[in-house]
Design a protein around this motif. Structure first.
Motif, PDB file in Angstrom:
ATOM      1  N   LEU A 104       0.730  -1.433  -0.044  1.00 33.13           N
ATOM      2  CA  LEU A 104       0.078  -0.071  -0.091  1.00 33.13           C
ATOM      3  C   LEU A 104       0.840   1.281   0.101  1.00 33.13           C
ATOM      4  O   LEU A 104       0.609   2.168  -0.831  1.00 33.13           O
ATOM      5  CB  LEU A 104      -0.935  -0.175   1.074  1.00 33.13           C
ATOM      6  CG  LEU A 104      -1.938   1.074   1.512  1.00 33.13           C
ATOM      7  CD1 LEU A 104      -2.855   1.550   0.159  1.00 33.13           C
ATOM      8  CD2 LEU A 104      -2.500   1.125   2.708  1.00 33.13           C
ATOM      9  N   LEU A 126     -12.212   1.952   4.351  1.00 31.06           N
ATOM     10  CA  LEU A 126     -10.781   1.876   4.340  1.00 31.06           C
ATOM     11  C   LEU A 126     -10.295   3.085   4.940  1.00 31.06           C
ATOM     12  O   LEU A 126      -8.959   3.440   4.969  1.00 31.06           O
ATOM     13  CB  LEU A 126     -10.093   1.620   3.132  1.00 31.06           C
ATOM     14  CG  LEU A 126     -10.730   0.191   2.474  1.00 31.06           C
ATOM     15  CD1 LEU A 126     -10.064  -0.115   1.076  1.00 31.06           C
ATOM     16  CD2 LEU A 126     -10.382  -1.098   3.470  1.00 31.06           C
ATOM     17  N   ILE A 182      -7.568   2.811   7.253  1.00 33.08           N
ATOM     18  CA  ILE A 182      -6.487   2.094   7.038  1.00 33.08           C
ATOM     19  C   ILE A 182      -5.442   2.619   5.889  1.00 33.08           C
ATOM     20  O   ILE A 182      -4.213   2.490   5.920  1.00 33.08           O
ATOM     21  CB  ILE A 182      -7.051   0.647   6.374  1.00 33.08           C
ATOM     22  CG1 ILE A 182      -7.688  -0.048   7.409  1.00 33.08           C
ATOM     23  CG2 ILE A 182      -5.873  -0.155   5.698  1.00 33.08           C
ATOM     24  CD1 ILE A 182      -8.266  -1.341   7.118  1.00 33.08           C
ATOM     25  N   THR A 226      -8.954  -5.220  -2.511  1.00 32.68           N
ATOM     26  CA  THR A 226      -8.802  -5.380  -0.887  1.00 32.68           C
ATOM     27  C   THR A 226      -9.750  -6.595  -0.341  1.00 32.68           C
ATOM     28  O   THR A 226      -9.820  -6.660   0.758  1.00 32.68           O
ATOM     29  CB  THR A 226      -9.305  -3.786  -0.260  1.00 32.68           C
ATOM     30  OG1 THR A 226     -10.648  -3.617  -0.827  1.00 32.68           O
ATOM     31  CG2 THR A 226      -8.527  -2.970  -0.806  1.00 32.68           C
ATOM     32  N   PHE A 270      -4.305  -6.589   3.262  1.00 27.79           N
ATOM     33  CA  PHE A 270      -5.746  -6.365   3.267  1.00 27.79           C
ATOM     34  C   PHE A 270      -6.510  -7.347   4.030  1.00 27.79           C
ATOM     35  O   PHE A 270      -7.760  -7.086   4.285  1.00 27.79           O
ATOM     36  CB  PHE A 270      -6.147  -6.046   2.265  1.00 27.79           C
ATOM     37  CG  PHE A 270      -5.757  -4.462   1.945  1.00 27.79           C
ATOM     38  CD1 PHE A 270      -6.356  -3.330   2.697  1.00 27.79           C
ATOM     39  CD2 PHE A 270      -5.032  -4.172   0.867  1.00 27.79           C
ATOM     40  CE1 PHE A 270      -6.289  -2.127   2.279  1.00 27.79           C
ATOM     41  CE2 PHE A 270      -4.783  -3.050   0.671  1.00 27.79           C
ATOM     42  CZ  PHE A 270      -5.293  -1.745   1.416  1.00 27.79           C
ATOM     43  N   THR A 292      -8.522  -7.794   7.094  1.00 22.73           N
ATOM     44  CA  THR A 292      -9.521  -7.044   7.418  1.00 22.73           C
ATOM     45  C   THR A 292     -10.901  -7.815   7.082  1.00 22.73           C
ATOM     46  O   THR A 292     -11.916  -7.222   7.294  1.00 22.73           O
ATOM     47  CB  THR A 292      -9.538  -5.833   6.703  1.00 22.73           C
ATOM     48  OG1 THR A 292      -9.688  -6.104   5.291  1.00 22.73           O
ATOM     49  CG2 THR A 292      -8.363  -4.836   6.880  1.00 22.73           C
TER      50      THR A 292
END
Lengths: 364, 364
Positions: B23, B41, B44, B115, B155, B158
């Motif tokens: 990322l 997100l 994040i 994601t 990701f 999550t």
């Protein structure tokens, strides 16, 4: 006499057919298709099919906001991925159908019958669409060439001089852009108005084959095809500054002269280049004088600062530089990046002033 | 350990990069781009760039009616043809950005960071979008692959089990569709949950390379790629009949079992085919039992006549026949056209009944 040739694109290869009285043929062949027709042609197109809509060819209808209505009609007619659409009309109908057919179920095939000279001689090949959104003209669009194109020159009888000249200006632009031989050969056979069908057919065939060269070598506007924007950056600002009182094709003619003046003022042209660009200027001026001088009188007053503002906003520019197609050296076209400085802006205004004077624009 | 490979498409060739903690890298590389990010997100994704919007990943936002808002934001950020968009999110964000980037100024380039596991292991390659319009789900769409894809497996932390299973079902579908060896090799390395990053990376790499085979050989869904719709025709009707209470990936799993039952009832399968499809059924059932059995209890009651009506309306069918992807003979997938008769409808309902019973659907 009919004629046909093919154009190769990344998604398919499509056939272009040119002749007289093709309308009946196309209708008979596609009885089960969904027809989208310019509402101006209500009296001309015989309704021998079940599924059709008429659309007014307006800028308002050529907008993303109107696309759902069309998609809904297609859905109600139960079109599926194997269905086919037939579009009959000029550039606006072409834009709408290119876009709608390209997104319906991720793209269905379509046939295009252009009914304006501009559609027949230029835009019908290449697969581009340009769609308005939230008042921004042509901000969105895409590529989705028809499966086949049928050019029925009989439609030319329905057009006035302004519409014919719009086509001729795009035609001379394409020919000029290719090379000096193609340009001279175009000038040799450019007709006097009114156009008769066989002259029109020859001219359309000649110019489309030139355009075919550009789009086959550069379908997605990355390099060679970009120079077909010659005249367009200057022209778009003329159109938007007059609320589109000047038809696109006419503005392209003016835009080319303005671009030539810009090149001259920048000393980009050698003697041969001056000679070649003078030929083009004279051709454009001659047509205005002979066929559409009455139109000029009706055009609104131009505020050149406002024109410059619209020029600034053209989507083709980069963040810090203008991207303009200009004749250079011996008159061949190149794309030039020009830093967005005050000096550049003054030069752009000067080119507009000179160009508009040359074409006899009455009021600026 | 990072890994990368390329996918060839008609419009461009794009790079797929898989690894952990990508990322930050992507953000640093694309500071000047326009970011479109799933609003889930917000906590994040560090905002180290100027131009961005958050979008809620809802079906309502994945609609043509919402596209103008996004295009307007892009215009206000003064994006031009050379600008770049970065999308960070799951399938809905991917659909929205594929579509918006494809039409903005006739197409600008973009980078995709999926994601969800489904995004990472399946949808990120292939370039498809699916957009709702006037309440019709996925009626429109197009193809516009990203310029690059960066899969950051971090990701995955999550995600919940339901989201992971959605990815696994599409993954096993792709592997099953390719050939028996690929399917067996997938089963060999299909992991227990929770997924750790290195297992996930291996699995994603393996499955994406299988999908690459399909999309490179048939980018526009004309032939080979069509069989990736295995399970989907049955699944779409389950989704729409429950107002999308069943997540897409889960419904795909159920849809594959229903398709297998249909094939069995039609006697399309030989002994080898029975064996191969049983393996798949057991895999799908096993995952439901082990990881998402609590979900099943929450699914709404299904009215099979309503399911059939929705099945009838699937856009993939032709006017007079159903088009279904089915396992045949030794279990390989083929597309079968089945006349839309009362008899066919009864068989479809029977397959639904049997399939839903096998997966333990509580209420139909």
């Amino acid at each position: 006499m009919q004629e046909s040739f093919s154009v190769v694109s990344s998604s398919n290869s499509y056939q272009v057919q040119i002749g007289e009285n093709l309308l009946e043929q196309v209708i008979n062949k596609h009885k089960d298709s969904f027809f989208i027709i310019d509402s101006n042609l209500k009296k001309i197109v015989p309704i021998k099919f079940k599924n059709y809509i008429f659309i007014e060819a307006t800028e308002k209808n050529k907008s993303l906001e109107k696309i759902p209505e069309i998609i809904l009609k297609m859905r109600e007619a139960r079109l599926n991925r194997t269905s086919h659409v037939v579009a009959i009309g000029g550039g606006i109908i072409q834009d709408i159908v290119t876009f709608a057919a390209s997104i319906y179920m991720r793209g269905i095939s379509w046939t295009y019958m252009p009914t304006t000279l501009l559609g027949m001689i230029d835009s019908c090949v290449g697969g581009k669409s340009a769609i308005n959104i939230l008042g921004y003209k042509n901000l969105i669009g895409n590529f989705h060439p028809p499966k086949s194109i049928s050019i029925d020159v009989s439609f030319l009888e329905t057009l006035n001089n302004e519409q014919i000249v719009c086509g001729l200006y795009e035609a001379v632009k394409i020919s000029y852009a290719k090379d000096i031989e193609t340009f001279l050969s175009y000038l040799d056979c450019s007709p006097k108005l009114p156009l008769n069908n066989s002259t029109a057919q020859n001219l359309i065939s000649k110019v489309l084959k030139t355009k075919k060269w550009f789009i086959e070598i550069d379908e997605f506007d990355q390099k060679e095809r970009l120079i077909l924007n010659f005249g367009h950056t200057f022209c778009h600002a003329l159109e938007s500054s007059t609320d589109f009182a000047i038809a696109h094709g006419i503005a392209v003619g003016m835009g080319m002269i303005i671009a030539i003046q810009f090149s001259k003022n920048e000393n980009l042209l050698n003697d041969k280049g001056i000679e070649r660009t003078e030929l083009l200027k004279n051709y454009i001026k001659g047509i205005i004088n002979n066929y559409i001088s009455d139109l000029l009188e009706k055009y609104p007053k131009l505020d050149l600062n406002y024109v410059l503002k619209n020029f600034d906003n053209d989507k083709k520019h980069e963040t810090n530089s203008y991207r303009i197609i200009l004749p250079k050296d011996d008159g061949g076209l190149v794309m030039i990046n020009k830093d967005k400085t005050e000096n550049a802006r003054q030069k752009i205004i000067k080119a507009y002033q000179e160009g508009l004077k040359i074409v006899g624009y009455p009021n600026f």
